[in-house]
Write a protein that holds these residues in place. Structure first.
Motif, mmCIF file in Angstrom:
data_model
loop_
_atom_site.group_PDB
_atom_site.id
_atom_site.type_symbol
_atom_site.label_atom_id
_atom_site.label_comp_id
_atom_site.label_asym_id
_atom_site.label_seq_id
_atom_site.Cartn_x
_atom_site.Cartn_y
_atom_site.Cartn_z
ATOM 1 N N ALA A 468 -19.604 0.348 62.617
ATOM 2 C CA ALA A 468 -18.285 -0.260 62.825
ATOM 3 C C ALA A 468 -18.398 -1.566 63.599
ATOM 4 O O ALA A 468 -17.562 -2.461 63.467
ATOM 5 N N ILE A 469 -19.450 -1.703 64.386
ATOM 6 C CA ILE A 469 -19.648 -2.914 65.180
ATOM 7 C C ILE A 469 -19.920 -4.128 64.299
ATOM 8 O O ILE A 469 -19.645 -5.274 64.691
ATOM 9 N N ARG A 470 -20.419 -3.885 63.079
ATOM 10 C CA ARG A 470 -20.783 -4.987 62.187
ATOM 11 C C ARG A 470 -19.581 -5.843 61.801
ATOM 12 O O ARG A 470 -19.724 -7.033 61.492
ATOM 13 N N ARG A 471 -18.384 -5.259 61.848
ATOM 14 C CA ARG A 471 -17.179 -6.002 61.448
ATOM 15 C C ARG A 471 -16.909 -7.190 62.370
ATOM 16 O O ARG A 471 -16.303 -8.177 61.956
ATOM 17 N N PHE A 472 -17.339 -7.085 63.599
ATOM 18 C CA PHE A 472 -16.952 -8.065 64.611
ATOM 19 C C PHE A 472 -18.130 -8.924 65.075
ATOM 20 O O PHE A 472 -18.177 -9.404 66.197
ATOM 21 N N LEU A 473 -19.076 -9.106 64.167
ATOM 22 C CA LEU A 473 -20.259 -9.927 64.423
ATOM 23 C C LEU A 473 -20.480 -10.872 63.251
ATOM 24 O O LEU A 473 -20.105 -10.564 62.116
ATOM 25 N N ALA A 474 -21.100 -11.999 63.514
ATOM 26 C CA ALA A 474 -21.426 -12.961 62.460
ATOM 27 C C ALA A 474 -22.868 -13.419 62.634
ATOM 28 O O ALA A 474 -23.347 -13.575 63.765
ATOM 29 N N PRO A 475 -23.592 -13.641 61.538
ATOM 30 C CA PRO A 475 -24.988 -14.063 61.655
ATOM 31 C C PRO A 475 -25.130 -15.535 62.006
ATOM 32 O O PRO A 475 -24.361 -16.378 61.540
ATOM 33 N N VAL A 476 -26.128 -15.820 62.831
ATOM 34 C CA VAL A 476 -26.507 -17.196 63.146
ATOM 35 C C VAL A 476 -28.019 -17.302 62.992
ATOM 36 O O VAL A 476 -28.770 -16.485 63.536
ATOM 37 N N ALA A 477 -28.479 -18.305 62.248
ATOM 38 C CA ALA A 477 -29.912 -18.561 62.097
ATOM 39 C C ALA A 477 -30.280 -19.797 62.921
ATOM 40 O O ALA A 477 -29.599 -20.825 62.846
ATOM 41 N N TYR A 478 -31.348 -19.695 63.688
ATOM 42 C CA TYR A 478 -31.823 -20.796 64.527
ATOM 43 C C TYR A 478 -33.105 -21.339 63.896
ATOM 44 O O TYR A 478 -34.057 -20.591 63.663
ATOM 45 N N GLN A 479 -33.118 -22.636 63.616
ATOM 46 C CA GLN A 479 -34.264 -23.247 62.933
ATOM 47 C C GLN A 479 -34.999 -24.167 63.893
ATOM 48 O O GLN A 479 -34.423 -25.102 64.450
ATOM 49 N N ASP A 480 -36.285 -23.872 64.080
ATOM 50 C CA ASP A 480 -37.158 -24.680 64.945
ATOM 51 C C ASP A 480 -36.540 -24.860 66.336
ATOM 52 O O ASP A 480 -36.564 -25.955 66.927
ATOM 53 N N ALA A 481 -35.961 -23.792 66.876
ATOM 54 C CA ALA A 481 -35.241 -23.872 68.154
ATOM 55 C C ALA A 481 -36.207 -23.776 69.334
ATOM 56 O O ALA A 481 -37.162 -22.992 69.299
ATOM 57 N N PRO A 482 -35.970 -24.552 70.390
ATOM 58 C CA PRO A 482 -36.742 -24.373 71.635
ATOM 59 C C PRO A 482 -36.513 -22.972 72.200
ATOM 60 O O PRO A 482 -35.421 -22.411 72.072
ATOM 61 N N GLN A 483 -37.515 -22.409 72.822
ATOM 62 C CA GLN A 483 -37.412 -21.055 73.347
ATOM 63 C C GLN A 483 -36.237 -20.890 74.310
ATOM 64 O O GLN A 483 -35.534 -19.877 74.297
#
Length: 508
Positions: A468-483
């Motif tokens: 049920a928690i999945r409804r209130f989350l969105a994916p974010v992809a980080y590309q070549d991000a500093p740590q």
């Protein structure tokens, strides 16, 4: 402008202002910047506070809803369990769907360093349900899963239990403050400034800072709000749990094996708490000419009458019973009576599979109250009237198969029919169960509480269980991000200790 028009305009303005204040307070709470460990602690603190006030809250709920104190006492426990369950879900961490792919210049196109996970989406609007004043209300599953995700919540109180809603919200906010959490992570709105509950709800769905809606209620009200959510200049997801009739298939072998036991179980399920469950079995396919109907008449006739949650629900139930019972193709088997004004008594009606097939929409209207419809079928063979009836079923939260329980020839004869019924019910229902009754939804990782329209507006999601928690989350992809800018869950070495998929391999 007339006095009436001026009053309506003032009420609408009052609702808009109250909702705006609530939503902006929630948005500024900073909940999305907190850690999973902090949120887990706060959820458990709220659960403890809820249970500490159990006696006070049960008495208040009983006065407003007419549900039994025993039922309400158990519901407080369920609500606290849900809060603690989601605390465990976020501590475990797999809900984040963390995934890392290493850079590879040899690929076409070249692959950069990619790291992806789910993040909070923002303020969630939750519409409390009438029939579960604790477990699907202010601190219900929608609220618990949204808070766990890191999303602040604005709850629209149900008019059926406004005082209870206010008290529960106050207790939760006090618990948050005492535990060092952001108090405005949970804000309550009701019928503000003389506005109707619908006006307040409309303003909440329209607010530009609201990013998703969780709703439990009627098909009519849910559809209106769903249409509003998707017609905004910036459409938002609307997760509605609406109407459900929860079909049951009784096989010939099951009816022959224990017609009395089946009838007693069905009567107990569809009359439980006045039939005010979204999972009430309201449509039962039974082989014609068995002793099941006589046993059901006896069992349902002994069920006590119940005062429903609101006067509106009582009137709607009476109207629905009257309309269904007046049909020429319907036989009233049990017409419950009561000496108490305002109570609703158990009702059983029956029709044939042929009549059901001739007017499937008329027989699949949800009647919120103690009513079930028996559909008699003559042919359980492949392609027979039972198969044809199951093929026109609308969406439901559950589907049930009652089959032969004993080993031997009866069970073997039942197997093929059970497979066909399973396939038909799986097409429309989110949960298919066997030799049980659907009025009970366990809190678990594998649970699914949803289904095709009109059971829900988003059949791929659940309102009960870990996902049920999945409804209130969105994916974010980080590309070549500093740590240093990455969430801890995506950094090298996995300092947060969550399950992750690295270069396609799942690492616990």
């Amino acid at each position: 402008m007339t006095t009436t028009d001026a009053s309506a305009a003032a009420a609408s303005t009052g609702a808009a202002q109250a909702v705006d204040t609530a939503v902006r307070a929630a948005a500024a709470s900073g909940l999305e910047r907190t850690s999973r460990a902090e949120r887990a602690g706060w959820l458990r603190a709220i659960a403890d506070a809820l249970e500490a006030h159990r006696d006070e809250l049960v008495a208040l709920a009983h006065d407003e809803t007419h549900l039994s104190e025993a039922r309400l006492t158990g519901e407080v426990t369920r609500t606290a369990t849900q809060l603690r369950f989601f605390a465990g879900v976020i501590e475990e961490g797999s809900y984040l769907e963390a995934a890392l792919d290493s850079p590879d210049a040899s690929l076409v196109p070249p692959r950069p360093d990619l790291r992806r996970m789910l993040r909070p989406i923002g303020v969630v609007a939750v519409f409390a349900a009438s029939n579960f004043p604790f477990a699907f209300s202010v601190l219900g599953n929608d609220t618990a899963s949204a808070l766990a995700a890191g999303d602040p919540v604005v709850v629209k109180a149900h008019p059926g239990h406004p005082e209870l809603s206010r008290r529960v919200a106050a207790i939760a906010r006090e618990a948050l403050a005492a535990a060092g959490g952001p108090v405005d992570a949970l804000v309550l709105v009701g019928s503000e400034g003389g506005a109707s509950g619908m006006e307040t709800g409309v303003e909440l769905v329209r607010h530009p800072l609201v990013r998703a809606v969780g709703f439990t209620g009627s098909t009519r009200g849910g559809r209106a709000l769903f249409d509003l959510a998707v017609s905004r200049p910036d459409p938002i997801p609307f997760y509605g749990e609406l109407g459900s009739i929860n079909p049951v298939v009784v096989t010939p072998a099951a009816a022959a094996e224990d017609a009395t036991g089946l009838a007693e179980g069905l009567a107990g399920s569809f009359t439980r708490d006045g039939g005010q469950y979204c999972t009430k079995p309201g449509l039962v396919f039974v082989p014609a000419g068995t002793g099941f109907e006589a046993a059901l008449v006896a069992a349902a006739g002994e069920a006590p009458a119940q005062r429903l949650l609101t006067a509106g629900m009582t009137a709607a139930f009476a109207a629905g019973v009257g309309e269904l019972g007046a049909r020429d193709d319907v036989e009233v088997l049990v017409a419950g009576t009561t000496d108490a004004p305002g109570d609703s008594a158990s009702t059983v009606v029956a029709t044939s599979a042929a009549a059901f097939l001739a007017a499937p929409e008329a027989f699949q209207t949800e009647h919120f109250g103690p009513l079930t419809l028996v559909v008699r079928y003559d042919d359980a063979a492949p392609g027979g009237d039972l198969d044809r009836a199951l093929a026109v079923l609308e969406g439901s939260l559950t589907g049930t198969v009652r089959h032969a329980a004993a080993d031997g020839a009866a069970l073997a004869d039942d197997a093929e029919l059970v497979e066909r019924a399973t396939a038909a019910l799986s097409r429309v229902a989110g949960r298919v169960l066997y030799n049980g009754w659907p009025t009970g939804v366990a809190i678990a990782w594998a649970q699914h509480h949803g289904g095709s329209w009109p059971a829900s507006t988003a059949s791929v999601h659940t309102s009960v269980g870990a996902t049920a928690i999945r409804r209130f989350l969105a994916p974010v992809a980080y590309q070549d991000a500093p740590q240093q800018v990455l969430p801890a869950e995506l950094r090298d070495g996995n300092p947060a200790g969550v399950p992750r998929r690295v270069d396609g391999v799942l690492q616990a």
